[in-house]
Design a protein around this motif. Structure first.
Motif, PDB file in Angstrom:
ATOM      1  N   PRO A   1       1.068  -1.596   0.013  1.00 22.70           N
ATOM      2  CA  PRO A   1       0.165  -0.299  -0.102  1.00 22.70           C
ATOM      3  C   PRO A   1       0.946   1.283  -0.160  1.00 22.70           C
ATOM      4  O   PRO A   1       0.422   2.380  -0.370  1.00 22.70           O
ATOM      5  CB  PRO A   1      -0.703  -0.031   1.392  1.00 22.70           C
ATOM      6  CG  PRO A   1      -0.068  -1.368   1.899  1.00 22.70           C
ATOM      7  CD  PRO A   1       0.900  -1.754   0.836  1.00 22.70           C
ATOM      8  N   ARG A   2       2.163   1.161   0.520  1.00 18.65           N
ATOM      9  CA  ARG A   2       2.955   2.349   0.215  1.00 18.65           C
ATOM     10  C   ARG A   2       3.666   2.762  -0.694  1.00 18.65           C
ATOM     11  O   ARG A   2       4.167   3.807  -1.452  1.00 18.65           O
ATOM     12  CB  ARG A   2       4.093   2.494   1.609  1.00 18.65           C
ATOM     13  CG  ARG A   2       3.437   2.346   3.224  1.00 18.65           C
ATOM     14  CD  ARG A   2       4.213   2.106   3.770  1.00 18.65           C
ATOM     15  NE  ARG A   2       5.415   1.208   3.644  1.00 18.65           N
ATOM     16  CZ  ARG A   2       6.796   1.086   4.012  1.00 18.65           C
ATOM     17  NH1 ARG A   2       7.547   2.157   4.570  1.00 18.65           N
ATOM     18  NH2 ARG A   2       7.103   0.305   4.269  1.00 18.65           N
ATOM     19  N   VAL A   3       3.304   1.498  -1.632  1.00 19.73           N
ATOM     20  CA  VAL A   3       4.377   2.239  -3.296  1.00 19.73           C
ATOM     21  C   VAL A   3       3.751   1.343  -4.126  1.00 19.73           C
ATOM     22  O   VAL A   3       2.347   0.529  -4.194  1.00 19.73           O
ATOM     23  CB  VAL A   3       5.627   1.529  -2.863  1.00 19.73           C
ATOM     24  CG1 VAL A   3       6.201   1.576  -1.872  1.00 19.73           C
ATOM     25  CG2 VAL A   3       5.628   0.057  -3.059  1.00 19.73           C
ATOM     26  N   THR A   4       3.919   2.228  -5.695  1.00 19.70           N
ATOM     27  CA  THR A   4       3.214   1.012  -6.428  1.00 19.70           C
ATOM     28  C   THR A   4       3.943   0.044  -7.186  1.00 19.70           C
ATOM     29  O   THR A   4       5.245   1.155  -6.950  1.00 19.70           O
ATOM     30  CB  THR A   4       2.379   2.055  -7.495  1.00 19.70           C
ATOM     31  OG1 THR A   4       1.487   2.926  -6.989  1.00 19.70           O
ATOM     32  CG2 THR A   4       2.693   1.872  -8.991  1.00 19.70           C
ATOM     33  N   VAL A   5       3.733  -1.134  -7.677  1.00 12.77           N
ATOM     34  CA  VAL A   5       5.142  -1.778  -8.459  1.00 12.77           C
ATOM     35  C   VAL A   5       4.455  -1.736  -9.816  1.00 12.77           C
ATOM     36  O   VAL A   5       3.122  -2.266 -10.423  1.00 12.77           O
ATOM     37  CB  VAL A   5       5.472  -3.445  -7.749  1.00 12.77           C
ATOM     38  CG1 VAL A   5       6.062  -3.936  -8.592  1.00 12.77           C
ATOM     39  CG2 VAL A   5       6.028  -2.356  -6.630  1.00 12.77           C
ATOM     40  N   LEU A   6       5.472  -1.988 -10.686  1.00 13.93           N
ATOM     41  CA  LEU A   6       4.730  -1.568 -12.310  1.00 13.93           C
ATOM     42  C   LEU A   6       6.221  -3.015 -12.739  1.00 13.93           C
ATOM     43  O   LEU A   6       7.157  -3.078 -13.067  1.00 13.93           O
ATOM     44  CB  LEU A   6       4.453  -0.384 -12.834  1.00 13.93           C
ATOM     45  CG  LEU A   6       3.873   0.187 -12.648  1.00 13.93           C
ATOM     46  CD1 LEU A   6       3.947   1.595 -12.959  1.00 13.93           C
ATOM     47  CD2 LEU A   6       2.402  -0.517 -12.998  1.00 13.93           C
ATOM     48  N   VAL A   7       5.436  -3.580 -13.898  1.00 17.66           N
ATOM     49  CA  VAL A   7       5.978  -4.389 -14.409  1.00 17.66           C
ATOM     50  C   VAL A   7       5.594  -4.511 -15.864  1.00 17.66           C
ATOM     51  O   VAL A   7       3.687  -4.832 -16.009  1.00 17.66           O
ATOM     52  CB  VAL A   7       5.965  -5.918 -14.270  1.00 17.66           C
ATOM     53  CG1 VAL A   7       6.961  -6.425 -15.596  1.00 17.66           C
ATOM     54  CG2 VAL A   7       7.034  -6.093 -12.652  1.00 17.66           C
ATOM     55  N   GLN A   8       5.614  -3.800 -16.977  1.00 24.85           N
ATOM     56  CA  GLN A   8       5.125  -3.878 -17.981  1.00 24.85           C
ATOM     57  C   GLN A   8       3.650  -3.268 -18.365  1.00 24.85           C
ATOM     58  O   GLN A   8       2.758  -3.534 -19.198  1.00 24.85           O
ATOM     59  CB  GLN A   8       5.333  -4.792 -18.922  1.00 24.85           C
ATOM     60  CG  GLN A   8       6.408  -6.093 -19.396  1.00 24.85           C
ATOM     61  CD  GLN A   8       7.199  -4.917 -19.874  1.00 24.85           C
ATOM     62  OE1 GLN A   8       6.452  -4.012 -21.042  1.00 24.85           O
ATOM     63  NE2 GLN A   8       7.983  -5.705 -20.543  1.00 24.85           N
ATOM     64  N   GLY A   9       3.628  -1.696 -17.714  1.00 19.35           N
ATOM     65  CA  GLY A   9       2.687  -1.358 -17.694  1.00 19.35           C
ATOM     66  C   GLY A   9       1.688  -1.903 -16.985  1.00 19.35           C
ATOM     67  O   GLY A   9       0.536  -1.166 -16.362  1.00 19.35           O
ATOM     68  N   ILE A  10       1.593  -2.881 -15.897  1.00 19.65           N
ATOM     69  CA  ILE A  10       0.612  -3.123 -14.987  1.00 19.65           C
ATOM     70  C   ILE A  10       1.102  -3.638 -13.579  1.00 19.65           C
ATOM     71  O   ILE A  10       2.503  -4.106 -13.381  1.00 19.65           O
ATOM     72  CB  ILE A  10       0.207  -4.819 -15.954  1.00 19.65           C
ATOM     73  CG1 ILE A  10       1.511  -5.312 -15.866  1.00 19.65           C
ATOM     74  CG2 ILE A  10      -0.566  -4.584 -17.028  1.00 19.65           C
ATOM     75  CD1 ILE A  10       0.818  -7.791 -16.203  1.00 19.65           C
ATOM     76  N   THR A  11       0.106  -3.919 -12.725  1.00 18.84           N
ATOM     77  CA  THR A  11       0.094  -3.923 -11.335  1.00 18.84           C
ATOM     78  C   THR A  11       0.014  -4.906 -11.106  1.00 18.84           C
ATOM     79  O   THR A  11      -0.573  -6.162 -11.104  1.00 18.84           O
ATOM     80  CB  THR A  11      -0.234  -3.320 -10.570  1.00 18.84           C
ATOM     81  OG1 THR A  11       0.000  -1.771 -10.454  1.00 18.84           O
ATOM     82  CG2 THR A  11      -0.222  -3.421  -9.609  1.00 18.84           C
ATOM     83  N   PRO A  12       1.750  -6.388 -11.025  1.00 14.73           N
ATOM     84  CA  PRO A  12       1.450  -7.949 -10.361  1.00 14.73           C
ATOM     85  C   PRO A  12       1.170  -8.118  -8.761  1.00 14.73           C
ATOM     86  O   PRO A  12       1.429  -7.569  -8.529  1.00 14.73           O
ATOM     87  CB  PRO A  12       2.993  -8.256 -10.913  1.00 14.73           C
ATOM     88  CG  PRO A  12       3.978  -6.957 -10.743  1.00 14.73           C
ATOM     89  CD  PRO A  12       3.161  -5.809 -10.728  1.00 14.73           C
ATOM     90  N   PRO A  13       0.433  -8.970  -9.199  1.00 14.39           N
ATOM     91  CA  PRO A  13       0.558  -9.683  -8.311  1.00 14.39           C
ATOM     92  C   PRO A  13       2.581 -10.061  -6.883  1.00 14.39           C
ATOM     93  O   PRO A  13       2.996 -10.388  -7.847  1.00 14.39           O
ATOM     94  CB  PRO A  13      -0.106 -11.281  -7.851  1.00 14.39           C
ATOM     95  CG  PRO A  13      -0.877 -10.389  -9.526  1.00 14.39           C
ATOM     96  CD  PRO A  13       0.389  -9.872  -9.754  1.00 14.39           C
ATOM     97  N   LEU A  14       2.477  -9.623  -6.192  1.00 13.31           N
ATOM     98  CA  LEU A  14       3.503 -10.000  -5.476  1.00 13.31           C
ATOM     99  C   LEU A  14       4.208 -10.776  -5.175  1.00 13.31           C
ATOM    100  O   LEU A  14       5.236 -11.102  -5.335  1.00 13.31           O
ATOM    101  CB  LEU A  14       4.235  -8.899  -4.607  1.00 13.31           C
ATOM    102  CG  LEU A  14       3.730  -7.331  -4.767  1.00 13.31           C
ATOM    103  CD1 LEU A  14       3.802  -7.042  -3.548  1.00 13.31           C
ATOM    104  CD2 LEU A  14       4.355  -6.883  -5.575  1.00 13.31           C
ATOM    105  N   CYS A  15       3.318 -12.475  -5.257  1.00 11.18           N
ATOM    106  CA  CYS A  15       3.511 -13.734  -5.172  1.00 11.18           C
ATOM    107  C   CYS A  15       4.181 -14.012  -5.962  1.00 11.18           C
ATOM    108  O   CYS A  15       3.995 -15.270  -6.172  1.00 11.18           O
ATOM    109  CB  CYS A  15       1.787 -14.537  -4.129  1.00 11.18           C
ATOM    110  SG  CYS A  15       0.983 -13.735  -5.090  1.00 11.18           S
TER     111      CYS A  15
END
Length: 297
Positions: free
Chosen positions: A259-273
């Protein structure tokens, strides 16, 4: 973190994911800086262009320069691009990575400059972008394979065609050649963690975690940025042991990000698991690195 479990929509194949990644694009609006014009009373119309995410800014240079050439007088070596917020853009970073780092609107308005090159922030010689690409590709090969034997085994023409496939946006040509570079078993996962205005983090990322399970994206981020990704009971419960190393994770839309950051891979927000080796195999850039963008809210 929520576990990667549950029933979700039909999962795409690895080939479908790779195709979707390859076809991703950024709509860019190129405008000339007024200070670069030979006649400020004649302002050229902006250029709107679909730029592939997997491409590089220098591959746009010839097209943009030709369109703006009647209005400016400067060598291509003096040409550089600026994003909103006075951000000079690095020519050797993939376009999709640049947009995920600094893009705040779509279409993305970029200003083209022909003078006052920011030598303290950018390297010149964008014509060497192909050499830069090959250097990074060799880094990725060393991480995955332990050496660059597979790259050295490619002929000169095959290496040229590999770059040509990026220039032509030809996925079939690229896939045929890139498949020759892939090992049967990966030693490490080529990952670059990118943050705005900061150097990339490129640590050694083993395929498996100490428990012998496929290492997840969250574990990679927690190792690299522990202050932003502290361990939690929920994330510990979301073991990747139930997810095959090269299988598509299920129920991706229900796994929240930190919730404190945004994570993007190829423009999408992936599940961290998600297993990071699966992500690198399906969502990497043509240089074979998985670029993970981390932006503070």
């Amino acid at each position: 973190m929520t576990e990667c479990t549950g029933n979700g929509p039909a999962t795409p194949t690895e080939g479908q994911v790779r195709e979707a990644v390859w076809n991703g694009a950024v709509i860019v609006k190129f405008s000339v800086d007024r200070g670069s014009l030979t006649n400020t009373s004649s302002q050229p119309e902006p250029i709107w262009w679909h730029v592939p995410r997997i491409s590089y800014l220098p591959l746009c240079t010839q097209f943009v320069r030709e369109r703006f050439s009647p209005f400016v007088s400067a060598p291509v070596e003096d040409m550089w691009f600026e994003a909103p917020g006075n951000i000079p853009l690095k020519w050797h970073v993939p376009m999709g990575v640049l947009y995920d780092l600094y893009g705040t609107e779509h279409p993305w308005p970029l200003v083209v400059h022909y003078n006052k090159f920011p030598t303290d922030k950018l390297l010149r010689c964008p014509s060497l972008v192909q050499n830069g690409f090959m250097h990074v590709l060799k880094e990725a090969s060393c991480l995955k394979c332990g050496d660059i034997t597979r790259i050295n085994n490619l002929s000169k023409k095959e290496l040229e065609d590999l770059w040509l496939a990026i220039e032509k946006n030809d996925l079939a040509m690229y896939t045929t050649l890139n498949n020759k570079l892939q090992p049967t078993t990966w030693k490490n996962v080529p990952v670059r963690i990118c943050r705005p205005h900061m150097a990339f983090i490129q640590d050694l990322v083993p395929v498996l975690n100490p428990q012998g399970n496929p290492r997840t994206l969250e574990e990679v981020l927690r190792d690299a940025l522990p202050e932003d990704f502290p361990p939690s009971p929920a994330s510990s419960a979301a073991s990747a042991s139930t997810i095959p190393a090269m299988a598509t994770p299920s129920n991706t839309s229900t796994v929240p990000n930190n919730p404190r950051v945004t994570v993007l891979v190829q423009g999408i927000t992936p599940p961290l698991c998600t297993p990071v080796v699966w992500m690198a195999a399906t969502m990497c850039h043509p240089d074979n690195f998985l670029y993970v963008i981390v932006k503070k809210l």
